[in-house]
Design an enzyme around this catalytic site. Structure first.
Site, PDB file in Angstrom:
ATOM      1  N   ARG A   1     -59.006 -47.489   1.321  1.00 40.77           N
ATOM      2  CA  ARG A   1     -57.657 -47.055   1.690  1.00 40.77           C
ATOM      3  C   ARG A   1     -57.403 -47.433   3.131  1.00 40.77           C
ATOM      4  O   ARG A   1     -58.325 -47.527   3.931  1.00 40.77           O
ATOM      5  CB  ARG A   1     -57.543 -45.539   1.558  1.00 40.77           C
ATOM      6  CG  ARG A   1     -57.495 -45.082   0.111  1.00 40.77           C
ATOM      7  CD  ARG A   1     -57.329 -43.591   0.001  1.00 40.77           C
ATOM      8  NE  ARG A   1     -58.423 -42.880   0.665  1.00 40.77           N
ATOM      9  CZ  ARG A   1     -58.253 -41.845   1.476  1.00 40.77           C
ATOM     10  NH1 ARG A   1     -57.064 -41.404   1.739  1.00 40.77           N
ATOM     11  NH2 ARG A   1     -59.298 -41.260   2.023  1.00 40.77           N
TER      12      ARG A   1
ATOM     13  N   ARG B   1     -48.086 -46.039   6.870  1.00 36.79           N
ATOM     14  CA  ARG B   1     -46.961 -45.096   6.818  1.00 36.79           C
ATOM     15  C   ARG B   1     -45.658 -45.850   6.902  1.00 36.79           C
ATOM     16  O   ARG B   1     -45.528 -46.758   7.723  1.00 36.79           O
ATOM     17  CB  ARG B   1     -47.001 -44.180   8.041  1.00 36.79           C
ATOM     18  CG  ARG B   1     -48.175 -43.314   8.033  1.00 36.79           C
ATOM     19  CD  ARG B   1     -47.972 -42.188   9.039  1.00 36.79           C
ATOM     20  NE  ARG B   1     -49.270 -41.569   9.181  1.00 36.79           N
ATOM     21  CZ  ARG B   1     -49.897 -41.456  10.329  1.00 36.79           C
ATOM     22  NH1 ARG B   1     -49.329 -41.888  11.438  1.00 36.79           N
ATOM     23  NH2 ARG B   1     -51.074 -40.893  10.374  1.00 36.79           N
TER      24      ARG B   1
ATOM     25  N   ARG C   1     -75.497 -50.013  13.040  1.00 39.37           N
ATOM     26  CA  ARG C   1     -74.764 -50.884  13.935  1.00 39.37           C
ATOM     27  C   ARG C   1     -74.764 -50.172  15.285  1.00 39.37           C
ATOM     28  O   ARG C   1     -74.595 -48.940  15.338  1.00 39.37           O
ATOM     29  CB  ARG C   1     -73.336 -51.016  13.382  1.00 39.37           C
ATOM     30  CG  ARG C   1     -72.561 -52.151  13.937  1.00 39.37           C
ATOM     31  CD  ARG C   1     -72.880 -53.479  13.312  1.00 39.37           C
ATOM     32  NE  ARG C   1     -72.044 -54.453  14.000  1.00 39.37           N
ATOM     33  CZ  ARG C   1     -72.478 -55.548  14.565  1.00 39.37           C
ATOM     34  NH1 ARG C   1     -73.746 -55.893  14.472  1.00 39.37           N
ATOM     35  NH2 ARG C   1     -71.659 -56.366  15.192  1.00 39.37           N
TER      36      ARG C   1
ATOM     37  N   ARG D   1     -62.577 -52.843  21.878  1.00 41.62           N
ATOM     38  CA  ARG D   1     -61.515 -52.042  22.482  1.00 41.62           C
ATOM     39  C   ARG D   1     -61.792 -51.733  23.937  1.00 41.62           C
ATOM     40  O   ARG D   1     -62.933 -51.847  24.397  1.00 41.62           O
ATOM     41  CB  ARG D   1     -61.266 -50.749  21.705  1.00 41.62           C
ATOM     42  CG  ARG D   1     -62.500 -49.937  21.382  1.00 41.62           C
ATOM     43  CD  ARG D   1     -62.123 -48.762  20.494  1.00 41.62           C
ATOM     44  NE  ARG D   1     -63.251 -47.906  20.220  1.00 41.62           N
ATOM     45  CZ  ARG D   1     -63.156 -46.700  19.672  1.00 41.62           C
ATOM     46  NH1 ARG D   1     -61.979 -46.211  19.357  1.00 41.62           N
ATOM     47  NH2 ARG D   1     -64.226 -45.978  19.435  1.00 41.62           N
TER      48      ARG D   1
ATOM     49  N   GLU E   1     -65.862 -51.841  24.873  1.00 41.68           N
ATOM     50  CA  GLU E   1     -66.832 -51.469  23.834  1.00 41.68           C
ATOM     51  C   GLU E   1     -67.198 -52.712  23.017  1.00 41.68           C
ATOM     52  O   GLU E   1     -66.321 -53.323  22.403  1.00 41.68           O
ATOM     53  CB  GLU E   1     -66.169 -50.398  22.955  1.00 41.68           C
ATOM     54  CG  GLU E   1     -67.083 -49.723  22.000  1.00 41.68           C
ATOM     55  CD  GLU E   1     -66.377 -48.567  21.282  1.00 41.68           C
ATOM     56  OE1 GLU E   1     -65.814 -47.672  21.946  1.00 41.68           O
ATOM     57  OE2 GLU E   1     -66.373 -48.588  20.046  1.00 41.68           O
TER      58      GLU E   1
ATOM     59  N   TYR F   1     -71.974 -41.209   8.615  1.00 34.62           N
ATOM     60  CA  TYR F   1     -71.006 -41.073   9.701  1.00 34.62           C
ATOM     61  C   TYR F   1     -70.267 -39.757   9.472  1.00 34.62           C
ATOM     62  O   TYR F   1     -69.709 -39.533   8.401  1.00 34.62           O
ATOM     63  CB  TYR F   1     -69.995 -42.228   9.741  1.00 34.62           C
ATOM     64  CG  TYR F   1     -68.972 -41.950  10.820  1.00 34.62           C
ATOM     65  CD1 TYR F   1     -69.224 -42.313  12.135  1.00 34.62           C
ATOM     66  CD2 TYR F   1     -67.810 -41.234  10.545  1.00 34.62           C
ATOM     67  CE1 TYR F   1     -68.339 -41.973  13.151  1.00 34.62           C
ATOM     68  CE2 TYR F   1     -66.925 -40.891  11.550  1.00 34.62           C
ATOM     69  CZ  TYR F   1     -67.195 -41.270  12.849  1.00 34.62           C
ATOM     70  OH  TYR F   1     -66.325 -40.928  13.853  1.00 34.62           O
TER      71      TYR F   1
ATOM     72  N   ASP G   1     -67.498 -36.957  11.364  1.00 35.63           N
ATOM     73  CA  ASP G   1     -66.678 -36.562  12.504  1.00 35.63           C
ATOM     74  C   ASP G   1     -67.165 -35.214  13.027  1.00 35.63           C
ATOM     75  O   ASP G   1     -67.876 -34.483  12.345  1.00 35.63           O
ATOM     76  CB  ASP G   1     -65.204 -36.455  12.071  1.00 35.63           C
ATOM     77  CG  ASP G   1     -64.490 -37.805  12.143  1.00 35.63           C
ATOM     78  OD1 ASP G   1     -64.877 -38.633  12.994  1.00 35.63           O
ATOM     79  OD2 ASP G   1     -63.561 -38.029  11.355  1.00 35.63           O
TER      80      ASP G   1
END
Ligand code: FAD
Length: 365
Positions: free
Chosen positions: A170, A174, A247, A278, A298, A346, A348
Site C-alpha cells: 500500500r 490522498r 540495512r 534525506r 542520512e 521494525y 514504531d
C-alpha cells in the site's frame, strides 16, 4: 541479587524497568552505549535536540500509550510534512493533491485520478512480480520515476526490479490537500527531547552504561531472577544458525552558517545519483530558528557485523532464520526477548510501548 536485569536502555527496556520499579522490583539496566535511549536518543546542541539516530516523530492511535507518555513529558504539536526533492523540484509527501498539482498542474481530485489511471492502465490486470510493477500499478509511472524508484533503490541497495512487491503493498495516497504524513490521531515530539522521556522512565533505577552483556553474560544472568533482553536475538544464541541481515545507516552532520537551511525538518532526495536519502534540519522539530543550524545527511549502507543494525530485512530467508531463533528463545524461562532487535521487526515507538506494557501485564498482573 536483582529481580530484573534489563539488557538495553532503549524504549522497550526503559518501559519495563519503569513498570517493574513502580511495583517495588529491584532492577539493573545495562547498555553497551554511553547513553540511555537506544535509537530514540536526542542530544542538545546549541539548545536544540538533535535526533542522533535519525528523525523520530511520535504518532499513535493508541489512547493508552498516548496518555502514558504524556504523563511523563510534554509533547509539542509537530506534524510531519516531509518534502521530496527531485531534479531541483520540490514535491509534498505523502502523495496528495499537493503532489499531483506540483507534478502535473492538476487541481481537482477527478483530474488527478484520471492522470494516475491513464499511467497505470497497462498494469491493471497483472499480478506484480517486483516492486517496480507494484508501484506503477498503485500510483502510475511519473510519480514512480520521480519519487519512488531512486529513493527505494538507495534505501535497499537493490534495483526495484529485484525487490519483492510486498515492500509497498500500500502507498499513502490522498486525494485531498492534506500533507500530514501520518493519519494517526496523536502526533508530536517531546518538548525536551526523547532523552527526557527515557530519563523519566529510568528515574530511581540503577543504570550501567558502556556495559556489554556479552562481556560476561553468565555472570550478569546469575545476578537476576529474570532477564529482559532487547539486543539482537541471533547474538544471544551465538549466531549458531547464522546471521540475520539488516540495512544500516550512516549519518553525516554539518553545522551550516545560516538560520534556516531548508525550511522544513525533513527533505527526501529521491534521485538515484545523490547518495543520501534525506536531509534532516533538527531545529524545525522544535520550531526554532537559529544560526548556525545543524543538518544531518542520512546515507543507507550495507550492514556488516559490528555496524548498527537499523532495519531488519524481513524477506523469506531471514524470517525463516528468525523463526529458528524464536524457537530457542521460547524454550528459555529466565530470559524474555523484546524490543525491535529481540523480535527482529521494525516497530514504531508506540508499538514498542504497547508491547512493553502488554509484557508487563503478563509479568505483574
Ligand atoms: P533500541 O532503541 O535499539 O534499544 C536497544 C538497546 O539495547 C540499545 O541501546 C543497544 O545499545 C542495547 N544493546 C544491544 N545489545 C546490547 C548488549 N549486548 N549489551 C548491552 N546493551 C545492548 N519510530 C517512530 O515511532 N517514529 C519515527 O519517526 C521513527 N523513526 C525511526 C527512524 C529510524 C532511522 C529508525 C531506525 C527507527 C525509527 N523509529 C521510529 C523506530 C524506533 O527507533 C524504535 O521503535 C525504538 O527505538 C525501538 O526501541 P528498542 O528499545 O526496541 O530498541
Amino acid at each position: 541479587m536483582y529481580d530484573y536485569l534489563i539488557v538495553g536502555a532503549g524504549l522497550y527496556g526503559s518501559v519495563i524497568a519503569h513498570e517493574a520499579n513502580k511495583r517495588g522490583k529491584k532492577c539493573l539496566v545495562i547498555d553497551k552505549r554511553g547513553h540511555v535511549g537506544g535509537n530514540i536518543y536526542t542530544e542538545k546542541v546549541n539548545g536544540v535536540d538533535i535526533h542522533k539516530y535519525g528523525a523520530h516523530i511520535f504518532h499513535t492511535d493508541d489512547e493508552e500509550v498516548w496518555a502514558y507518555v504524556n504523563r511523563l513529558v510534554t509533547f509539542n504539536r509537530f506534524t510531519n510534512s516531509p518534502l521530496a526533492r527531485y531534479k531541483d523540484k520540490l514535491f509534498s509527501l505523502p502523495f496528495s493533491m499537493y503532489t499531483f498539482n506540483q507534478m502535473w498542474g492538476v487541481k481537482t481530485p477527478d483530474e488527478a485520478k484520471k492522470m494516475i489511471d491513464s499511467q497505470r492502465e497497462a498494469y491493471k490486470n497483472i499480478e506484480p512480480s517486483n516492486l517496480e510493477e507494484q508501484a506503477i500499478k498503485l500510483i502510475g509511472k511519473d510519480i514512480y520515476d520521480a519519487l519512488i524508484k531512486g529513493y527505494t533503490e538507495k534505501q535497499w541497495g537493490r534495483k526495484t526490479t529485484d525487490l519483492p512487491p510486498f515492500i509497498i503493498r500500500r502507498l499513502p495516497v490522498r486525494f485531498t490537500y492534506n500533507n500530514n504524513y501520518f493519519s494517526d490521531r496523536y502526533q508530536g515530539i517531546p518538548e525536551d527531547g526523547y532523552t527526557a522521556l527515557i530519563e523519566k522512565l529510568l528515574e530511581g533505577i540503577e543504570v550501567n552504561l558502556n556495559t556489554d552483556f556479552f562481556e560476561n553474560h553468565k555472570m550478569y544472568e546469575k545476578q537476576a531472577k529474570k532477564v529482559i533482553y532487547t539486543g539482537m536475538i541471533d547474538q544471544y544464541f551465538n549466531y549458531q544458525y547464522g546471521h540475520l541481515s539488516y540495512r544500516s545507516l550512516r549519518f553525516e552532520n554539518e553545522m551550516v552558517d545560516t538560520e534556516n537551511y531548508q525550511g522544513n525538518a525533513v527533505v527526501n532526495y529521491t534521485e538515484r545519483d545523490i547518495p543520501f536519502t534525506r536531509i534532516i534540519e533538527h531545529q524545525h522539530f522544535t520550531f526554532k530558528e537559529q544560526k548556525p543550524t545543524l543538518i544531518t545527511r542520512e546515507y543507507p549502507v550495507d550492514w556488516e557485523i559490528g555496524d548498527e543494525p537499523y532495519y531488519p530485512i524481513n524477506d523469506n530467508d531471514n524470517n525463516l532464520l528468525y523463526k529458528k531463533y524464536r524457537e530457542l528463545a521460547d524454550q528459555q524461562d529466565k530470559v524474555i526477548f523484546g524490543g525491535r532487535l529481540g523480535t527482529y521487526r521494525y516497530l514504531d515507538m508506540d508499538d514498542i510501548i504497547r508491547l512493553a506494557l502488554d509484557q508487563c501485564k503478563k509479568l505483574f498482573d
